[in-house]
Design an enzyme around this catalytic site. Sequence first.
Site, PDB file in Angstrom:
ATOM      1  N   CYS A 102       0.849  -1.195   0.000  1.00 16.07           N
ATOM      2  CA  CYS A 102       0.000   0.000   0.000  1.00 16.07           C
ATOM      3  C   CYS A 102       0.885   1.245   0.000  1.00 16.07           C
ATOM      4  CB  CYS A 102      -0.931   0.014   1.212  1.00 16.07           C
ATOM      5  SG  CYS A 102      -1.993   1.477   1.256  1.00 16.07           S
ATOM      6  N   CYS A 107      -0.213   4.028   2.435  1.00 19.36           N
ATOM      7  CA  CYS A 107       0.138   3.731   3.828  1.00 19.36           C
ATOM      8  C   CYS A 107       1.645   3.862   4.046  1.00 19.36           C
ATOM      9  CB  CYS A 107      -0.341   2.332   4.211  1.00 19.36           C
ATOM     10  SG  CYS A 107      -2.141   2.155   4.196  1.00 19.36           S
TER      11      CYS A 107
END
EC number: 1.11.1.28
Length: 178
Positions: A131, A134
């Site tokens: 991700c 993230c």
Amino acid sequence: MSLDSLKSAVPDYAKDLKLNLGSVIGNSDLPAQQLWGTVLATAIASRSPIVLRELEPEAKANLSPEAYSAAKSAAAVMAMNNVFYRTRHLLSDHEYGTLRAGLRMNVIGNPGVDKVDFELWSFAVSAINGCGMCLDSHEQVLRKAGVDRETIQEAFKIAAVVEAVGVTLDAEAVLAAE
């Protein structure tokens, strides 16, 4: 069950992984809590039963009960967040980014351990789960907290090696069963 057992299980064709286990985990300069929390969280995130079974006892022996629980919490909450935020980020309709997430993630605000350590573990899990949103978010929090790039890189080196060993050993287990 240990790092040495895991290294012994790595096949000859993946000798680089065996050497990397020794250097990245066995000779890490990270403080014990950062190291073993990262190892445990990434072992869980790797989804490899072999890797988790071999590394968990050593991680547990090197972590306080609070840190042990927090590392597992980092793996759990990031499994959810990485899917959610990666999907939101990848969708071409950016309006999803304006919608309320509506997901509980209280452990991020109160992990029960130093927040920098929890962020580092969350960052490493995000590396495995891919991700980018993230990764950027956790990296920025870590950098603002004074964590140097070398420490952050250590976390994603651990993630890379743990994931690669998991893929290799899980493949070998399947091939051996044929």
